[in-house]
Design an enzyme around this catalytic site. Sequence first.
Site, short mmCIF file in Angstrom:
data_model
loop_
_atom_site.label_atom_id
_atom_site.label_comp_id
_atom_site.label_asym_id
_atom_site.label_seq_id
_atom_site.Cartn_x
_atom_site.Cartn_y
_atom_site.Cartn_z
CB SER A 204 -3.45 0.64 -70.49
OG SER A 204 -3.10 -0.29 -71.19
CE1 TYR B 48 -3.42 -2.04 -65.44
CE2 TYR B 48 -3.42 -2.79 -68.22
CZ TYR B 48 -2.53 -1.95 -67.05
OH TYR B 48 -2.08 -1.19 -67.06
#
Length: 254
Positions: free
Chosen positions: A144, A159
Amino acid sequence: MHDLTGRTVLLTGASKGIGAATAEALGAAGANLVAHYGGDRAGAEAATAAIPAERKLLVQADLADGAAVRRMWEEAVAWQGRVDVLVNNAAVMLDSPLASNDEEWDDAWTRSLDVNVKGPALLLRAATRHHVEHGGGVIVTFSSWAAQRGAGNPDLIAYSASKAAIKAATQTIARAHAADGVLAYVIAPGIVRTQMSEVSAQRTGGEEALTASLAMKEWVPPSDLADLVTYLASGGCRHLTGATLDVNGASYVR
């Protein structure tokens, strides 16, 4: 369209979002697809509906369960005798606010690391050993942009950390096994049009405000990522191995 006829691909998280779009693209390219799902079998069935029965295998596993992950890999290899491509896509995006109580904080971190790092790392290990034994193969890991720059939402600290960890693990494999023909790539998407991103946007000012902050003023369509995975799965650009491919419409340029 890249021809993946005869190549067997294990894709995690095939039931929705990026995974569902990728399952459709891989199937259309002719791949034999092992489509993993966590709990949403109906979603996985819908994503693979256009793939002939003889070219697909649906497998359930909780990525936080190491034994289940190992069984899934063994089942994937046994199906066609080989796995040519691993696509580590499945992940959870859990809030881990600094202000949460200790139990909530610990639970969010444990689940994030189990599903986003430990499970994918088990598959990364198995795929690398398998590829070395069989003269090469492809690994694609979804990270990401939060792993590169930190999450814009501080509640996503677990995350972003987990996505950075699996990115580093994949790059380590790329460096260590390039000479063995193991091609390992990292894809780092920005804001993708998925249900997970839509829910997250509502917690941080809403979708309109988030879209206005993007250079292209639009979210990344899952199909863009699916097409990229299909290209990488073909093994057509060997010297791209080790690269992190940013897909964010120029909103974050390194």
